[in-house]
Design a protein around this motif. Structure first.
Motif: not given
Length: 618
Positions: A101, A104, A546, A580, A583-584, A587-588
């Motif tokens: 997390a 991310g 991930i 980025r 993508f971050g 992830i979150l």
């Protein structure tokens, strides 16, 4: 003598800078138990904000120090927003969820910083009134370095006073020792945690702001400092600010003199020191037993064999994959090899973590060892492809056997950090040993044999090896050895009470996972025709984490779903300008909204479609 004293002062100045970010990281972990990978981002943003304020105000000494403090305060507010919106939801989550997390958040900060300040490095002005050098024992010492040497202990004294002479500090120390008891006394832990996080973010921002006269603000600042900060915190003992100060001095001074004696070692020296300290004292210099654990989670449900419907779906998917080279384009065939390599790597990591309960932040070490062993056996020993493919996993297993012997004696965050230290040591050796490994130029020309040179033939080689490796790990997970590992993971004390040699079983599990990761590295090396030090780097290990989280750590099918989704998403978003950030954000979303991952969603879907059948939990 004067030269060596100057080196000592340089080391102490660096120690003060390192202590500022490490102390904030230590405070955050000590109170919240969050493994905050985004702490380096606070450091970076503090540097950029200080540069903007200093160059805008341009008001002498007062303007400079006002800008430094203001930048740190703004970072503290940013930290509060992140704590309220993201981290507060994962305080009880396992270390893996916390790390991924916050990674991310790192990706989002990187692209946010790029959008605001651009890609060029920004060199700030010298500190007014501290822009000259003084001679001590005949050697010139920057005045600003002397100021930093004083700032570090002053901050340590201020933190000590805050924690020992104020009611808030007493509550923070109490929460560090026993959060449940503090909650039972009616203390609002949520705001206590928020305040501690703001303080930690403020200290990181202050550390970055104070670096402006010494180094340029750059987009690489976050990842370049976070590794050393983690090292300092772990050496000192998680949650110990005094330990962080002592460790920062130890690392910085050793590094200052190591550069004179053996410059190449400076890149891995902090990790070597951390590994030695953890082996001798598993909780760090000032740590205490029990400080190694992050959040807790409920034990997994027992593994169940796949239902007939799930087996048919799996068989169909494998059959479609086997037939894909006949109907898809050449590029897609290459991409599918990448997917299979990533899947085998993720499954090997999941076996270590999900089955064995051993969180690893450095699993890429064995992926890289396998790749390099195969490449070196071809280049130096003249091996053909098949012997090289056999040699690679054996070398990776040997490396895992060696490092695993030390790692399995630790647990929680300390085990994870020792695995990261092992990976960084191997990466440093690979990066520096130019004559043997090629250094950052890598090893080129590692292509498959002539009979396997076509994309379709190599696809089927990768297919057999990857699917075979995944099937083998699945069988092991359902074997007595796999169930023993799960028993150790769920209750090490009970396993020891019934006579299980827990260390030996974890050691063998560690080695097996390393061997299969090495096999993935071998397939990757021959697929790309080359291998570079990045294959052992932290970024590769984070990718594996991930994948496991994205798919779901509680199911054997999780890393398969996660690896496929990860590679496909990465292939898509990396074509975009601010990939980025996207993508971050993905992830979150997964961490916060779907903690059981894709596999959990598939299980819920199967239960909804076939309510009379149990979804596959394996």
């Amino acid at each position: 003598m004067g030269f060596y004293f100057a080196q000592l002062l340089t080391g102490l100045a660096n120690a003060s800078s390192l202590f500022l970010i490490a102390s904030g990281l230590s405070i955050i972990f000590g109170v919240t138990r969050i493994v905050n990978f985004a702490h380096g981002s606070f450091y970076m943003v503090g540097a950029y904000l200080a540069y903007t304020l200093v160059t805008t105000l341009n008001a002498g000494i007062f303007g400079f120090w006002f800008s430094v403090i203001a930048a740190a305060l703004i970072v503290g507010v940013v930290g509060l927003l992140i704590e309220l919106t993201i981290l507060r939801r994962i305080y009880r989550a396992p270390e893996l969820f916390q790390l991924v997390a916050t990674f991310g958040v790192v990706l989002i900060f990187q692209d946010g910083t790029l959008a605001i300040w651009g890609a060029e490095d920004l060199l700030g002005p010298r500190a007014p009134g501290l822009d000259r050098a003084v001679r001590i024992m005949g050697e010139p010492i920057p005045e600003y370095d002397l100021a930093l040497i004083c700032i570090g202990p002053a901050v340590l004294l201020g933190i000590w006073f805050l924690f020992h002479k104020t009611r808030w500090g007493v509550l923070v120390r109490a929460a560090t020792q026993d959060r449940e008891m503090v909650a039972a006394l009616g203390v609002n832990q949520a705001w206590l945690f928020s305040a501690a996080f703001v303080l930690g973010a403020f200290l990181a921002g202050l550390g970055g702001a104070l670096q402006i006269p010494r180094e340029a603000a750059s987009l690489q600042m976050d990842l370049s400092i976070i590794g050393e900060a983690f090292v300092v915190v772990v050496i000192g003992g998680m949650g110990s600010v005094t330990g962080a100060f002592v460790a920062a001095v130890l690392i910085s001074v050793l590094n200052a003199f190591a550069i004179l004696i053996f410059p190449q070692i400076s890149i891995v020296l902090p990790f070597i020191v951390m590994a030695v300290v953890l082996i001798v004292r598993p909780y760090g210099l000032f740590g205490k037993p029990g400080s190694e654990h992050g959040g807790t989670e409920e034990p997994d449900q027992p593994l169940r064999l796949m239902s007939n419907q799930a087996s048919m779906i799996l068989f169909a998917a494998v059959a479609m994959l086997a037939l894909s080279p006949v109907v898809v384009a050449e590029f897609t065939t290459i991409l599918l090899v990448d997917v299979m390599v990533a899947t085998l790597f993720a499954v090997s990591l999941h076996f270590m973590m999900g089955i064995g309960g051993m969180v690893s932040f450095g699993h890429a070490a064995y992926f890289g060892v396998g790749a390099y062993a195969a490449a070196l056996s071809v280049k130096l020993l003249g091996f053909s492809m098949i012997p090289a493919m056999i040699f690679g996993p054996i070398a990776a297993a040997a490396a895992a056997l060696f490092f695993g012997w030390f790692c399995v004696r630790l647990s929680g965050v300390y085990l994870a950090m020792l695995t990261m230290a092992a990976a960084q040591i191997l990466w440093g050796v690979t990066f520096q040993w130019q004559d043997f490994t090629g250094g950052d130029d890598g090893i080129l020309g590692v292509w498959p044999a002539k009979w396997a040179s076509s994309d379709q033939v190599y696809f089927y080689i990768a297919f057999v090896l990857c699917i075979g490796g995944i099937w083998f790990l699945r069988r092991v997970a359902h074997s007595p050895f796999g169930y023993t590992l799960r028993g150790i993971r769920d209750s090490k004390t009970r396993a020891e009470a019934i006579g299980v040699d827990t260390k030996f079983h974890q050691w063998m599990g560690f080695t097996l996972a390393g061997a299969l990761a090495g096999l993935a590295g071998v397939i990757f090396a021959f697929s790309k025709g080359s291998v570079f030090p990045d294959s052992l780097g932290i970024a590769q290990s984070i990718d594996g984490l991930i994948m496991v989280l994205l798919g779901g750590i509680h199911a054997l099918a999780g890393p398969i779903f996660g690896a496929v989704a990860f590679v496909m998403i990465e292939d898509w978003v990396t074509r975009l300008e601010y990939w980025r950030f996207i993508f971050g954000g993905i992830i979150l979303v997964v961490v916060l909204l779907a903690p059981d991952g894709i596999a959990g969603g598939v299980q819920r879907l199967l239960r909804a479609v076939m309510p009379t059948k149990k979804g596959d939990a394996a």
